[in-house]
Design an enzyme around this catalytic site. Structure first.
Site, short mmCIF file in Angstrom:
data_model
loop_
_atom_site.label_atom_id
_atom_site.label_comp_id
_atom_site.label_asym_id
_atom_site.label_seq_id
_atom_site.Cartn_x
_atom_site.Cartn_y
_atom_site.Cartn_z
N ASP A 42 68.09 16.44 64.83
CA ASP A 42 67.33 16.08 66.03
C ASP A 42 68.29 15.89 67.20
O ASP A 42 69.01 14.90 67.27
CB ASP A 42 66.54 14.80 65.78
CG ASP A 42 65.66 14.47 66.98
OD1 ASP A 42 64.60 15.09 67.11
OD2 ASP A 42 66.06 13.62 67.80
N TYR A 47 71.70 13.89 74.97
CA TYR A 47 72.69 13.25 74.09
C TYR A 47 74.12 13.68 74.42
O TYR A 47 75.08 13.07 73.95
CB TYR A 47 72.37 13.51 72.61
CG TYR A 47 70.99 12.99 72.19
CD1 TYR A 47 70.29 12.09 72.99
CD2 TYR A 47 70.39 13.40 71.01
CE1 TYR A 47 69.03 11.62 72.63
CE2 TYR A 47 69.14 12.94 70.64
CZ TYR A 47 68.45 12.05 71.45
OH TYR A 47 67.22 11.60 71.09
N LYS A 76 65.46 18.61 73.07
CA LYS A 76 64.46 18.05 74.00
C LYS A 76 64.81 18.37 75.45
O LYS A 76 65.98 18.25 75.85
CB LYS A 76 64.38 16.52 73.83
CG LYS A 76 64.20 16.09 72.39
CD LYS A 76 64.00 14.61 72.22
CE LYS A 76 64.16 14.21 70.77
NZ LYS A 76 65.55 14.00 70.34
N HIS A 109 61.02 15.48 76.46
CA HIS A 109 61.63 14.22 76.00
C HIS A 109 60.82 12.98 76.44
O HIS A 109 60.60 12.07 75.65
CB HIS A 109 63.06 14.15 76.56
CG HIS A 109 63.98 13.28 75.75
ND1 HIS A 109 65.33 13.50 75.66
CD2 HIS A 109 63.76 12.17 75.01
CE1 HIS A 109 65.89 12.58 74.89
NE2 HIS A 109 64.95 11.76 74.49
P1 NAD Z 1 68.07 4.54 63.81
O1 NAD Z 1 66.82 3.76 63.59
O2 NAD Z 1 68.32 5.76 63.03
O3 NAD Z 1 69.24 3.49 63.64
C1 NAD Z 1 70.57 3.79 63.75
C2 NAD Z 1 71.36 2.53 63.39
O4 NAD Z 1 71.10 2.15 62.04
C3 NAD Z 1 72.85 2.78 63.48
O5 NAD Z 1 73.42 1.58 63.95
C4 NAD Z 1 73.25 3.04 62.03
O6 NAD Z 1 74.56 2.69 61.79
C5 NAD Z 1 72.30 2.15 61.27
N1 NAD Z 1 71.97 2.70 59.92
C6 NAD Z 1 71.61 3.97 59.63
N2 NAD Z 1 71.35 4.09 58.31
C7 NAD Z 1 71.56 2.87 57.75
C8 NAD Z 1 71.45 2.38 56.43
N3 NAD Z 1 71.04 3.15 55.42
N4 NAD Z 1 71.72 1.07 56.22
C9 NAD Z 1 72.12 0.27 57.24
N5 NAD Z 1 72.25 0.69 58.53
C10 NAD Z 1 71.96 1.98 58.78
O7 NAD Z 1 68.11 4.79 65.35
P2 NAD Z 1 68.14 5.86 66.42
O8 NAD Z 1 69.44 6.57 66.43
O9 NAD Z 1 67.66 5.16 67.64
O10 NAD Z 1 66.98 6.89 66.04
C11 NAD Z 1 67.20 7.99 65.21
C12 NAD Z 1 67.19 9.29 65.98
O11 NAD Z 1 65.96 9.42 66.70
C13 NAD Z 1 68.24 9.41 67.10
O12 NAD Z 1 69.51 9.70 66.61
C14 NAD Z 1 67.63 10.52 67.94
O13 NAD Z 1 67.87 11.77 67.36
C15 NAD Z 1 66.15 10.17 67.88
N6 NAD Z 1 65.68 9.38 69.05
C16 NAD Z 1 64.77 9.95 69.90
C17 NAD Z 1 64.33 9.26 71.01
C18 NAD Z 1 63.31 9.89 71.93
O14 NAD Z 1 63.13 9.39 73.05
N7 NAD Z 1 62.64 10.92 71.51
C19 NAD Z 1 64.82 7.97 71.29
C20 NAD Z 1 65.72 7.41 70.39
C21 NAD Z 1 66.14 8.12 69.27
#
Ligand code: NAD
Length: 319
Positions: A42, A47, A76, A109
């Protein structure tokens, strides 16, 4: 496991999020994620790491670990490129950065049109609107942007198109004029922000949902968001921990399974290989009714990625 999209294509139920992957590590992280079995990545113009992510993808393809057909690559359209005359221009930059000749999914986005910034001036532009720190909108109705997105499908540059951070009302309006309905809605979704009514309605329209920030505040703590820091982490939540112990899984796996069990795709991000593998394996156990009821009680309608709070500006999106 995958979700069949209304475009006829299939989208993996679990993918790898690329937001905040640092430029010096992104290529290796993506390459290693493909090696352990991730097939969906994604991405987004915003980014700022599409070149490096593309490097990782292309290295894996070149080494024969995976073929392009087996991958599902999402990106996006950033807010600065909503004008129909800039949509293909923006996508072409995405494709050239990723070094791919098509995307599997291209999302709008945010339902927010910022003033256009030429790529040569600043890329990705973020909140920059060509005028220092001042925010400027552009008068482009979403349906006009959508029609330009539809053309990308017709041209074969994108297989499916979708939206992100749209409310039910905006989706309903879009459906009135869309020739191609959105295949996917991507939204913030975790136990503190469950959005049951939106999800039910969107799925009833044949639009698939992808959840982002499945771990709630976790992702926003590293951005020093006060709201996230002040919110108790979901990993330490007693109800989530109890359910995790009961199934012999980690709290992270419970949070992801809670979504995938309802046909919601997830795209967690982890820099840690063990966690990345753990996050991928979240379809082989089932939460029971009692677990689901316990998680239901955690809803606070608490949104961490909230455009109302961006840049101290009030950006009315009503999501
Ligand atoms: P996420 O919920 O994936 O959380 C990431 C955090 O959780 C990091 O700090 C990571 O170290 C920790 N983590 C990951 N796996 C873990 C595990 N198994 N145990 C403990 N900690 C863990 O958050 P995110 O990055 O906000 O969301 C995921 C993806 O969604 C993003 O990378 C992006 O691609 C997408 N996204 C899209 C939008 C949008 O506006 N469309 C906004 C935010 C994120």
């Amino acid at each position: 496991m995958s979700i069949k999209l209304n475009s006829g294509h299939s989208m993996p139920l679990v993918g790898f999020g690329c937001w905040k992957l640092s430029n010096n590590l992104a290529a290796d992280q993506v390459y290693n994620a493909i090696k352990v079995g991730y097939r969906l990545f994604d991405e987004a113009q915003d980014y700022g790491n599409e070149k490096e992510v593309g490097e990782g993808i292309n290295r894996a393809i070149k080494e024969g670990i995976v073929s392009r057909d087996e991958l599902f690559i999402t990106s996006k359209l950033w807010n600065s490129f909503h004008d129909p005359k800039h949509v293909e221009y923006a996508l072409d930059r995405v494709l050239s950065d990723l070094n791919l000749n098509y995307l599997d999914l291209f999302l709008i986005h945010f339902p927010i049109a910022q003033k256009f910034v030429p790529i040569d001036e600043k890329y990705p532009p973020g909140f920059y609107c060509g005028d220092g720190n001042k925010f400027h909108f552009e008068d482009v109705p979403l349906l006009d942007t959508w029609k330009a997105m539809e053309k990308l499908v017709e041209k074969g540059k994108v297989r499916s198109i979708g939206i992100s951070n749209f409310s039910g009302a905006l989706i309903q309006d879009l459906l009135r004029g869309a020739k191609i309905p959105p295949a996917v809605l991507q939204i913030e979704h975790h136990p503190y922000l469950q959005q049951d009514r939106l999800i039910q309605w969107v799925q009833s329209k044949g639009i698939a949902i992808t959840a982002y920030s499945s771990f709630g505040p976790q992702s926003f703590i590293e951005l020093e968001s006060k709201k996230a820091i002040d919110t108790p982490t979901l990993f330490e939540n007693n109800a989530i921990k109890k359910i995790a112990d009961k199934h012999g899984k980690s709290p992270a796996q419970v949070l992801l399974r809670w979504a995938t069990q309802r046909d919601i795709a997830v795209i967690p991000k982890s820099n840690n290989p063990d966690r990345a593998l753990q996050n991928l394996n979240v379809a082989e156990f089932t939460l029971d009714d009692e677990d689901v009821q316990e998680i239901k009680k955690l809803d606070k309608e608490l949104r961490f990625n909230d455009p109302w709070e961006w840049n101290n500006e009030h950006i009315p999106t009503f999501i």
